[in-house]
Design a protein around this motif. Structure first.
Motif, PDB file in Angstrom:
ATOM      1  N   GLU A  67      18.262 -20.265 -41.242  1.00 26.38           N
ATOM      2  CA  GLU A  67      18.068 -18.818 -41.157  1.00 26.38           C
ATOM      3  C   GLU A  67      19.169 -18.267 -40.265  1.00 26.38           C
ATOM      4  O   GLU A  67      19.315 -18.692 -39.119  1.00 26.38           O
ATOM      5  CB  GLU A  67      16.708 -18.508 -40.549  1.00 26.38           C
ATOM      6  CG  GLU A  67      16.426 -17.028 -40.426  1.00 26.38           C
ATOM      7  CD  GLU A  67      15.049 -16.759 -39.834  1.00 26.38           C
ATOM      8  OE1 GLU A  67      14.950 -15.842 -39.011  1.00 26.38           O
ATOM      9  OE2 GLU A  67      14.095 -17.486 -40.184  1.00 26.38           O
ATOM     10  N   THR A  69      20.851 -14.856 -38.515  1.00 26.91           N
ATOM     11  CA  THR A  69      20.557 -13.481 -38.125  1.00 26.91           C
ATOM     12  C   THR A  69      21.814 -12.876 -37.507  1.00 26.91           C
ATOM     13  O   THR A  69      22.310 -13.371 -36.501  1.00 26.91           O
ATOM     14  CB  THR A  69      19.401 -13.434 -37.104  1.00 26.91           C
ATOM     15  OG1 THR A  69      18.254 -14.045 -37.683  1.00 26.91           O
ATOM     16  CG2 THR A  69      19.070 -12.002 -36.721  1.00 26.91           C
ATOM     17  N   ARG A  97      19.972 -12.295 -42.655  1.00 27.12           N
ATOM     18  CA  ARG A  97      19.497 -10.928 -42.435  1.00 27.12           C
ATOM     19  C   ARG A  97      20.222 -10.326 -41.245  1.00 27.12           C
ATOM     20  O   ARG A  97      20.793 -11.037 -40.432  1.00 27.12           O
ATOM     21  CB  ARG A  97      17.991 -10.912 -42.188  1.00 27.12           C
ATOM     22  CG  ARG A  97      17.574 -11.579 -40.894  1.00 27.12           C
ATOM     23  CD  ARG A  97      16.062 -11.676 -40.775  1.00 27.12           C
ATOM     24  NE  ARG A  97      15.691 -12.260 -39.527  1.00 27.12           N
ATOM     25  CZ  ARG A  97      15.289 -11.589 -38.464  1.00 27.12           C
ATOM     26  NH1 ARG A  97      15.196 -10.283 -38.505  1.00 27.12           N
ATOM     27  NH2 ARG A  97      14.970 -12.203 -37.357  1.00 27.12           N
ATOM     28  N   ARG A  98      20.171  -9.016 -41.141  1.00 21.39           N
ATOM     29  CA  ARG A  98      20.740  -8.315 -40.003  1.00 21.39           C
ATOM     30  C   ARG A  98      19.607  -7.943 -39.060  1.00 21.39           C
ATOM     31  O   ARG A  98      18.571  -7.447 -39.480  1.00 21.39           O
ATOM     32  CB  ARG A  98      21.460  -7.044 -40.439  1.00 21.39           C
ATOM     33  CG  ARG A  98      22.097  -6.327 -39.267  1.00 21.39           C
ATOM     34  CD  ARG A  98      22.926  -5.139 -39.731  1.00 21.39           C
ATOM     35  NE  ARG A  98      23.528  -4.488 -38.606  1.00 21.39           N
ATOM     36  CZ  ARG A  98      22.977  -3.475 -37.940  1.00 21.39           C
ATOM     37  NH1 ARG A  98      21.798  -3.003 -38.317  1.00 21.39           N
ATOM     38  NH2 ARG A  98      23.581  -2.932 -36.915  1.00 21.39           N
ATOM     39  N   MET A  99      19.802  -8.197 -37.790  1.00 25.59           N
ATOM     40  CA  MET A  99      18.794  -7.883 -36.786  1.00 25.59           C
ATOM     41  C   MET A  99      18.872  -6.393 -36.464  1.00 25.59           C
ATOM     42  O   MET A  99      19.968  -5.865 -36.241  1.00 25.59           O
ATOM     43  CB  MET A  99      19.080  -8.704 -35.525  1.00 25.59           C
ATOM     44  CG  MET A  99      17.960  -8.702 -34.540  1.00 25.59           C
ATOM     45  SD  MET A  99      18.284  -9.870 -33.208  1.00 25.59           S
ATOM     46  CE  MET A  99      19.654  -9.072 -32.404  1.00 25.59           C
ATOM     47  N   PRO A 105      16.297 -11.759 -31.200  1.00 27.50           N
ATOM     48  CA  PRO A 105      15.946 -12.678 -32.276  1.00 27.50           C
ATOM     49  C   PRO A 105      14.485 -13.057 -32.171  1.00 27.50           C
ATOM     50  O   PRO A 105      13.939 -13.149 -31.056  1.00 27.50           O
ATOM     51  CB  PRO A 105      16.848 -13.889 -32.020  1.00 27.50           C
ATOM     52  CG  PRO A 105      17.993 -13.361 -31.217  1.00 27.50           C
ATOM     53  CD  PRO A 105      17.422 -12.248 -30.398  1.00 27.50           C
TER      54      PRO A 105
END
Length: 109
Positions: A67, A69, A97-99, A105
């Motif tokens: 995963e 981020t 994905r973009r945080m 996080p």
């Protein structure tokens, strides 16, 4: 030494990587704004994603894959080249994905 505009491929750095721990110029590899997102209160350092030679996010093993981020908006080309990173070849699953700005996080608190 390569020229300043030489492309640096995406890299996945492990926890406590010496590149981040011992870099002579603070902020050159990890922007100061990302430091609180990478370095935990107990001084643990999360595994990081480098894009073009700078920290752009964090990563972790999850559900048989990885995963990723990102801390900032990464263009489509950055995600495509990140997926071809040697460390990711063979990963069964890859979630990227973009945080959202101003958040941490969801792991490693």
């Amino acid at each position: 030494m390569p020229a300043e505009d030489t492309y640096a491929p995406p890299r996945l750095l492990p926890m406590w990587d010496s590149t981040l721990l011992a870099h002579a110029v603070p902020g050159r590899v990890m922007p100061q704004a990302y430091r609180p997102l990478v370095v935990r209160r107990n001084a643990d350092m999360l595994p990081t994603l480098l894009v073009d030679g700078q920290v752009a996010g964090v990563w972790r093993a999850a559900d048989g894959g990885l995963e990723l981020t990102a801390f900032r908006e990464l263009g489509k080309a950055a995600w495509v080249t990140t997926r071809s990173c040697p460390a990711l070849v063979g990963a069964e699953t890859l979630r990227a994905r973009r945080m959202p700005p101003g958040t941490l996080p969801p792991w490693g608190l």
